[in-house]
Scaffold this active site. Structure first.
Site, PDB file in Angstrom:
ATOM      1  N   ASP A 116       4.488  14.864  13.073  1.00  0.00           N
ATOM      2  CA  ASP A 116       4.697  14.441  11.445  1.00  0.00           C
ATOM      3  C   ASP A 116       3.327  14.803  10.782  1.00  0.00           C
ATOM      4  OD1 ASP A 116       6.403  14.242   9.204  1.00  0.00           O
ATOM      5  OD2 ASP A 116       6.172  12.015   9.247  1.00  0.00           O
TER       6      ASP A 116
ATOM      7  N   VAL B  25       4.057  -0.882   4.134  1.00  0.00           N
ATOM      8  CA  VAL B  25       2.683  -1.218   4.700  1.00  0.00           C
ATOM      9  C   VAL B  25       1.937  -1.891   3.493  1.00  0.00           C
ATOM     10  CG1 VAL B  25       0.358  -0.228   5.266  1.00  0.00           C
ATOM     11  CG2 VAL B  25       2.344   0.952   5.932  1.00  0.00           C
TER      12      VAL B  25
ATOM     13  N   LYS C 194       1.849  -2.805   9.053  1.00  0.00           N
ATOM     14  CA  LYS C 194       3.180  -2.017   8.824  1.00  0.00           C
ATOM     15  C   LYS C 194       4.377  -3.044   9.185  1.00  0.00           C
ATOM     16  CE  LYS C 194       3.990   2.373   9.870  1.00  0.00           C
ATOM     17  NZ  LYS C 194       4.322   3.469  10.966  1.00  0.00           N
TER      18      LYS C 194
ATOM     19  N   GLY D  86       7.932   3.744   2.875  1.00  0.00           N
ATOM     20  CA  GLY D  86       8.546   4.980   3.802  1.00  0.00           C
ATOM     21  C   GLY D  86      10.013   4.661   4.147  1.00  0.00           C
TER      22      GLY D  86
ATOM     23  N   LEU E 248       0.838  -1.198  -0.113  1.00  0.00           N
ATOM     24  CA  LEU E 248       0.122  -0.059  -0.057  1.00  0.00           C
ATOM     25  C   LEU E 248       0.978   1.254  -0.047  1.00  0.00           C
ATOM     26  CD1 LEU E 248      -2.718  -1.008   2.649  1.00  0.00           C
ATOM     27  CD2 LEU E 248      -2.942  -1.065   0.153  1.00  0.00           C
ATOM     28  N   GLY E 249       2.143   1.339   0.624  1.00  0.00           N
ATOM     29  CA  GLY E 249       2.883   2.183   0.693  1.00  0.00           C
ATOM     30  C   GLY E 249       4.240   1.830   1.210  1.00  0.00           C
TER      31      GLY E 249
END
Length: 758
Positions: A554, A442, A456, A437, A434-435
């Site tokens: 953040d 994730v 995650k 970083g 999904l993403g």
């Protein structure tokens, strides 16, 4: 009794203690070691030159007479006192580029590239003073102000200190280094009822209340300090004077009980200055130069002295086992270690830069230790190391188990097994991502009960993965809010930590506002206002409605998720900080994302809830303009959206940067009100920003009024400073352009930031 182990060469420098019992009283004499005594006797100046001015040692390359210093930049003018009883005072004396005479009072010269000097304090004691007081602190080459040992201070009530620094030389990119600005503002709460004789300052944190400080970058050579009044205050009768100055960190600590009195009786404070041999560049260039008189003589090493990003010179240091002045023609001299009898048995033989012990039978090593004892010590050492490894492993395991039990007691998140999550993600297939970083990935997961979740997974080897994991686990276990992503559980069996969240179906706000491979449609203004109000409400809850104040740290569009109804869900609490209710701020390393970082936090490392307010102000600007928070693709003056947005509001050209697809005549009034609110969130001073509770209340009021346009005037819920026309502000004449993003020339303060995406 405590024993300390230390390297042999350090042990040789320890003072020898002689204790004599006299009439029942233990009298202790501390005598210098032989090495220290020899060092004191070694020459510091060239042959035939004086090495003292008063009580200050003047070592070569410095000198006080022609032929006694390496170059004119190292000339020390030793001035005699006005009376025979006064000690002579050494001054670093040279000419500036404009041929002005520069004289700086020197208090100590270190061969390690440091000079201790006295510099004047900028002072103003008139409550009606409306013009600035200015003090110039020039340094000639090759001298620069130390960036590690000095701070810039501003002291007083309603004071504004501005430090302008000039940095000569080139950076790594080959371009001239930019000048730097440092701004320090102080305030004192005006809570008196006219009788201001009892006002007393008690805060000693130097975080804005009567005292503010800032650090320096490296390589600053010329400083100009301007002190002015930032705002009128009722405290002038109790604290009539204001001060701005550079000072050595270890020599000045703010105390409201003593500092004002000390500063009123002091004209100068100590400052640390770096010096170098800078006439032919750093070590490699100076050693290769045919014309250079290389300064490092026998038995010494050359060290690049990093006064700026690119070294401009060097200093010399004696090699280990040698002492003296490395700049003198004879260089450094051998230390006779045998004088201090380092061999516990046998005889000592001195060698150049070292020594050795001739040991009797049955002993070995430099200090002639018993072989059998050595073996026992080694075995014991290995045993202790193994015990520590086993103990630490158990400690980590049980610590994690206890933490999971604690969290289960708080909100009972589930404990997932590794095999279950592997199946849920199809063995962490790339198609389930999904993403990504800087701290992990994730994945989309489907549990055996067909429930969809987000998992995650921290990156292997990420330096702070355990800290981030525990931080997010503890924070989310205490939060129960409809606009905060919900933690379902965790897995403790895997090599890297795993966290399991509710699955949010509609992606991130960033994808909707800025597009993702052109597959996302633009959000309408109504949805954008709804998302802003819900996000503000979640942040307000974090700041004031939990067991401890939680600062997200953040806040950005990427960390705001949207469900199928476009309901906002604040996510990613790995960088969050918990602050006890009896505190309002905390000192921490700067962390966040470029473009969203609070400049006040960036300068001071003082994290408060107002740092989240600033970041949220950037999100508001994104919602109105559909522009990313920071982009190198834009012109330099427009790279920061916060700067661009504030400039547009103050110059009455906001319509030039608004997203025309979401702003129309029907909603321009609401957009204008949100713009003014965003500008308040982007104030330089944290105390001038609204709280997240105030922001949430105003946004919710705007939503209601937008849905009922015939109701109360929209301006009724705005702060007094925003009760203005819809021209959205007037041009600003503030001077904090380099740290807030206001209009005008920009002097960038370069700093490192951590960008986090998950």
């Amino acid at each position: 009794m405590r024993f300390c182990l230390q390297p042999l060469h350090e042990k040789l420098l320890m003072p020898q203690v002689i204790a004599l019992p006299i009439l029942g009283v233990l009298v202790v004499f501390v005598l210098p070691t032989t090495a220290e005594a020899d060092q004191a006797l070694l020459p510091q100046a060239l042959l035939g030159c004086s090495d003292h001015c008063g009580n200050v040692t003047i070592p070569y390359p410095f000198g006080m007479a022609k032929g006694c210093y390496r170059g004119p930049e190292f000339f020390i003018n030793c001035t005699t006192g006005t009376t025979p009883d006064e000690e002579p005072i050494p001054y670093l004396t040279t000419r500036s580029g404009t041929d002005d005479l520069i004289q700086i009072h020197v208090t100590n010269i270190s061969l390690k590239g440091e000079l201790h000097v006295l510099q004047p304090i900028t002072r103003a004691c008139d409550a009606d003073l409306n013009v600035g007081r200015e003090t110039d602190l020039p340094l000639p080459p090759p001298f620069t102000f130390s960036n590690t040992k000095n701070n810039f201070f501003t002291i007083g009530c309603g004071s504004s200190g501005n430090l302008l620094g000039f940095r000569p030389g080139l950076g790594l990119d080959g371009h001239t280094l930019s000048n730097i600005h440092r701004y320090c503002f102080t305030f004192c709460d005006d809570n008196s009822s006219g009788n201001d004789t009892d006002l007393v300052i008690t805060d000693d944190s130097c975080s804005g209340f009567a005292c503010s400080l800032s650090s320096l970058p490296s390589g600053v050579q010329y400083i100009s300090i301007i002190l002015s009044r930032s705002m009128p205050t009722n405290w002038y009768s109790s604290y009539p004077c204001r001060y701005a100055f550079l000072a050595e960190k270890s020599e000045f600590t703010f105390s409201p009980n003593t500092s004002f009195q000390q500063l009123s009786n002091t004209s100068h404070l100590p400052v640390v200055v770096n010096w170098e041999i800078g006439d032919h560049g750093p070590c490699d260039l100076a050693q290769r130069s045919k014309h250079a008189d290389f300064a490092c003589k026998g038995n010494s090493t050359c060290i690049n002295w990093p006064n700026v990003t690119r070294p401009t010179g060097y200093i010399c240091q004696c090699k280990e086992g040698y002492q003296g002045n490395p700049y003198l023609p004879d260089g450094c001299q051998d230390i006779d270690e045998c004088k201090s009898n380092p061999c516990s048995a046998g005889s000592c033989v001195n060698t150049p830069g070292n020594y050795s012990c001739i040991c009797p039978n049955g002993m070995k090593g430099r200090s002639c230790k018993d072989k059998s004892k050595t073996i026992v010590i080694i075995v014991m050492g290995i045993s202790v190391i193994l015990a520590l490894l086993v103990g630490s492993s158990c400690s980590i395991y049980w610590g994690m188990k206890q933490r999971s039990l604690l969290i289960m007691g708080l909100r009972q998140p589930g404990i997932f097994c590794a095999e279950e999550l592997e199946k849920a993600t199809n063995n962490y297939d790339d198609g389930r991502v999904l993403g990504k970083g800087s701290y992990g990935i994730v994945y989309k997961g489907i549990l055996p009960n067909n429930k969809t979740v987000a998992i995650k997974k921290s990156k292997i080897g990420a330096p702070t993965q355990s800290e981030q994991f525990v931080n997010e686990l503890v924070v989310l276990s205490e939060i129960n809010h409809r606009n905060v992503v919900r933690l379902l559980g965790c897995c403790l069996e895997t090599e890297v930590p795993l966290l399991v969240y509710e699955f949010i179906t509609n992606g991130t706000l960033f994808e909707h506002v800025h597009g993702k491979e052109n597959k996302r449609s633009s959000l309408t203004w109504e949805f954008r206002l709804k998302i802003a109000a819900e996000t503000a409400g979640a942040l307000a809850y974090l700041h004031s409605s939990t067991f401890m104040q939680i600062i997200h740290r953040d806040v950005k569009a990427m960390n705001i998720l949207l469900d199928e109804n476009y309901t906002a869900k604040v996510s990613d609490f790995g960088a969050s900080v918990l602050i006890p209710l009896d505190q309002t701020q905390i000192v921490t390393f700067v962390e966040g994302t470029l473009g969203y970082l609070d400049p006040a936090y960036l300068q001071s490392n003082q994290l408060t809830e107002k740092s989240d307010v600033y970041s949220f102000g950037v999100v508001l600007a994104e919602l109105m303009t559909s522009k990313v928070a920071f982009s190198y693709d834009r012109p330099e003056s427009e790279r920061s959206l916060a700067r661009m947005f504030v400039c547009a509001v103050e110059e009455e050209r906001l319509n030039h940067i608004l997203d025309g697809d979401v702003v129309s005549e029907g909603n321009i009034e609401t957009v204008s009100n949100v713009a003014r609110l965003a500008k308040r969130c982007l104030k330089l001073k944290g105390e001038e920003r609204p709280t997240m509770r105030e922001v949430a209340t105003e946004l919710e009021g705007m939503r209601i009024m937008a849905n009922h346009p015939q109701g109360t005037n929209a301006d009724d819920d705005l702060g007094p400073e925003d009760q203005t026309s819809l021209s959205l502000g007037s041009p600003s004449n503030t001077s904090d352009d380099d740290v807030r993003g206001d209009c005008g020339p920009c002097t960038t303060i370069t700093t490192g930031t951590t960008s986090r995406s998950i």
